[in-house]
Scaffold this motif. Sequence first.
Motif, short mmCIF file in Angstrom:
data_model
loop_
_atom_site.label_atom_id
_atom_site.label_comp_id
_atom_site.label_asym_id
_atom_site.label_seq_id
_atom_site.Cartn_x
_atom_site.Cartn_y
_atom_site.Cartn_z
N ASN A 144 0.93 -1.01 0.09
CA ASN A 144 0.06 -0.14 0.05
C ASN A 144 0.83 1.29 0.04
O ASN A 144 1.63 1.54 0.87
CB ASN A 144 -0.98 -0.07 1.10
N VAL A 145 0.80 1.85 -0.95
CA VAL A 145 1.86 3.11 -1.08
C VAL A 145 1.16 4.23 -1.77
O VAL A 145 0.25 4.20 -2.92
CB VAL A 145 3.11 2.73 -2.10
N ALA A 146 1.51 5.36 -1.09
CA ALA A 146 0.97 6.71 -1.60
C ALA A 146 2.20 7.16 -2.50
O ALA A 146 3.14 7.55 -2.07
CB ALA A 146 0.54 7.93 -0.55
N ILE A 147 1.72 7.56 -3.81
CA ILE A 147 2.81 8.01 -4.49
C ILE A 147 2.13 9.56 -5.08
O ILE A 147 1.18 9.86 -5.01
CB ILE A 147 2.71 7.20 -5.99
N GLU A 148 3.37 10.14 -5.36
CA GLU A 148 3.12 11.62 -5.89
C GLU A 148 3.79 11.95 -7.03
O GLU A 148 5.00 11.65 -7.28
CB GLU A 148 3.71 12.43 -4.60
N ASN A 149 3.40 12.55 -7.87
CA ASN A 149 4.05 13.11 -9.15
C ASN A 149 4.98 14.29 -8.89
O ASN A 149 4.46 15.35 -8.57
CB ASN A 149 3.06 13.33 -10.02
N ILE A 150 6.08 14.00 -9.05
CA ILE A 150 7.06 15.26 -9.06
C ILE A 150 7.80 15.92 -10.09
O ILE A 150 8.69 16.54 -10.23
CB ILE A 150 8.26 14.70 -8.02
N ASP A 151 6.92 15.37 -11.25
CA ASP A 151 7.09 15.82 -12.53
C ASP A 151 6.64 17.13 -12.73
O ASP A 151 5.44 17.44 -12.00
CB ASP A 151 7.08 14.82 -13.76
N SER A 152 6.92 17.90 -13.91
CA SER A 152 6.04 19.02 -14.35
C SER A 152 4.92 18.89 -15.19
O SER A 152 4.20 19.63 -15.34
CB SER A 152 6.99 20.03 -15.02
N LYS A 153 5.03 17.45 -15.43
CA LYS A 153 3.68 16.90 -16.52
C LYS A 153 2.91 15.89 -15.73
O LYS A 153 3.60 15.09 -15.04
CB LYS A 153 4.29 16.85 -17.87
N PRO A 154 1.78 15.67 -16.27
CA PRO A 154 0.83 14.50 -15.51
C PRO A 154 1.41 13.31 -16.38
O PRO A 154 2.29 13.12 -17.21
CB PRO A 154 -0.30 14.78 -16.35
N GLN A 155 1.77 12.28 -15.38
CA GLN A 155 2.15 10.99 -15.53
C GLN A 155 1.26 9.94 -15.47
O GLN A 155 0.36 9.99 -14.55
CB GLN A 155 3.34 10.92 -14.77
N ASP A 156 1.23 8.79 -16.27
CA ASP A 156 0.25 7.67 -15.89
C ASP A 156 1.28 6.40 -16.14
O ASP A 156 0.31 5.28 -16.05
CB ASP A 156 -0.55 7.73 -16.77
N GLU A 157 2.45 6.22 -16.01
CA GLU A 157 3.18 4.88 -16.13
C GLU A 157 4.07 5.04 -14.79
O GLU A 157 4.77 5.72 -14.49
CB GLU A 157 4.00 4.85 -17.24
N TYR A 158 3.46 4.04 -13.70
CA TYR A 158 4.22 3.54 -12.75
C TYR A 158 4.99 2.04 -12.89
O TYR A 158 4.25 1.20 -13.12
CB TYR A 158 3.50 3.64 -11.47
N PHE A 159 6.47 1.86 -12.61
CA PHE A 159 6.88 0.82 -12.62
C PHE A 159 7.41 0.23 -11.32
O PHE A 159 7.64 0.74 -10.30
CB PHE A 159 8.30 1.13 -13.43
N ILE A 160 7.02 -1.44 -11.29
CA ILE A 160 7.29 -1.99 -10.01
C ILE A 160 8.30 -2.85 -10.45
O ILE A 160 8.28 -3.88 -11.13
CB ILE A 160 6.08 -2.86 -9.78
N PRO A 161 9.63 -2.84 -9.67
CA PRO A 161 10.75 -3.97 -10.23
C PRO A 161 10.70 -5.19 -9.28
O PRO A 161 10.29 -5.38 -8.33
CB PRO A 161 11.81 -2.98 -9.59
N PHE A 162 11.11 -6.22 -10.09
CA PHE A 162 11.39 -7.60 -9.67
C PHE A 162 12.43 -8.20 -10.24
O PHE A 162 13.11 -7.78 -11.36
CB PHE A 162 10.22 -8.54 -10.02
N THR A 163 13.15 -9.29 -9.64
CA THR A 163 14.18 -9.89 -10.09
C THR A 163 13.96 -10.98 -11.01
O THR A 163 12.65 -11.29 -11.16
CB THR A 163 14.95 -10.63 -9.35
#
Length: 494
Positions: free
Chosen positions: A66-85
């Motif tokens: 459960n994570v609260a994310i915040e857009n720190i860019d100057s433009k709207p963003q819609d791609e969030y990446f989740i890393p795995f091995t």
Amino acid sequence: MRPLAIAAAVLSFTSTALCSEKGNLTKPLTSRLILPSTFKPPQVFKNVNLVHIINLEKGYPKESINVAIENIDSKPQDEYFIPFTSQQMATIGGLEVKDRKDPEGGLFEVEAVEFDTESDTQFYRVRLPTPLAPKTQQTLGISFSYLSALHPLPANIAQNDNQFLVYTFSAYCPSAYVTLKQKTEVKFPTTNIPEHTIIPGGKGEPESPQKAGSKFTYGAFGELPAGAVEPVKVRYEFTKPLIHVSRLERDIEVSHWGGNVAFEERYIMHNRAANLSKQFSRVEWASQQYYNPPTTAIKELKFTLKVGSLTPYFTDVIGNVSTSRFRSNRREANLEIKPRYPVFGGWNYPFRVGWDADLKKYLRKLSSGETYVLNVPFLEGPKQPEGMEYEHIELRVILPEGAENVKYVTTVPLVSDEISFHMTFMDTIGRTALTLKAINVVDDLRDRALIVTYDYPFTAGFRKPLVIFIGFISLFAAVWAIGSVDVGIHGKRS
């Protein structure tokens, strides 16, 4: 599907909103997008607060973030990446992402992207349904499980010994973005946890984990960079089997003429629990059953079927197994079966089980047109307290001969789908069969709906009776023709 009529019928037919959910879960688990091994997600988000929950109460680890994310860019963003091995990518199953503050809003579109083999880090890409504006936040709920991730230690135990499992993870939740604050909670099945990694505290903070019964908490941790990890190893008691189904073939055969839907499931089951250090003792096993102690052996399987299920059967490679019990009434339909022998760690047990049901409970015809809507569970199977994991599932829905325009909706992650023909007795071109394949599925997805729509013309229902009629006529005509042949021997006429 056709526009609003079919959509409205499907929505009214299901008791849940599964068909209205948006998601990737009817798409393949891998996309055609190939990213280089040096790829790094753009740092357009930061994790403001993250809670990582690891549940080890079943025979497979289930994790949620459960994570609260915040857009720190100057433009709207819609791609969030989740890393795995790469190893995690091979065993991960049931990855789902949704808005924690809007659970009825459906699942987000998720897909695994492919990488050059040189990289050990791979990603799932989450597409937000609405681009997140700069300096705004959104709370994501991410859940998934791992198959074959728990290992017994020691690997061999006596028949009456307790089993201990080992699980390795990171106290810092792996993330592609900077995380300002986070903690990891681990839930164990018991309080018997003889070994665990201790992380020293810093700057006046206590060491981790903090213990509260069968729950450990690592953190809270302060700001951490992207990709930060802190390996943790835990060893805990788990005196239950680790049920692993390497392959499940599930057939659902629909008969309009018989008003019946027939289910059959074929299992190749394996117990991943600790192996026996000595030969199995039948005498010792029988003497224990009087007080029913915990065991790592699979000694019973319980199928919770839909109300109205009929005529169940259960066979293995030797033949029919009579050690079973079936209870069916207006409120329940439970099938309890016992394998021919207790399945200990390292042992296999292939078997099949089947039953019938009234087609009216699963099929509806739209008020207009010749379209039918079939609603069946994608996965049923045993309902065990220790849980079950499925490595490969092949589901085949066999529709009546002449069914066409077949479409489906499900929220179970799939890797492929195919429409073919299945030949049975007295068929002409064969029955239409929809084949769906899934990998790395756990029993938490049990009873997820599979909704299939298809067109079945009125004339197609007379195909088989017509074939049977023509067959009998042809047979009688052939018998008459053969009988009218004069095979007698006559003398020459003078």
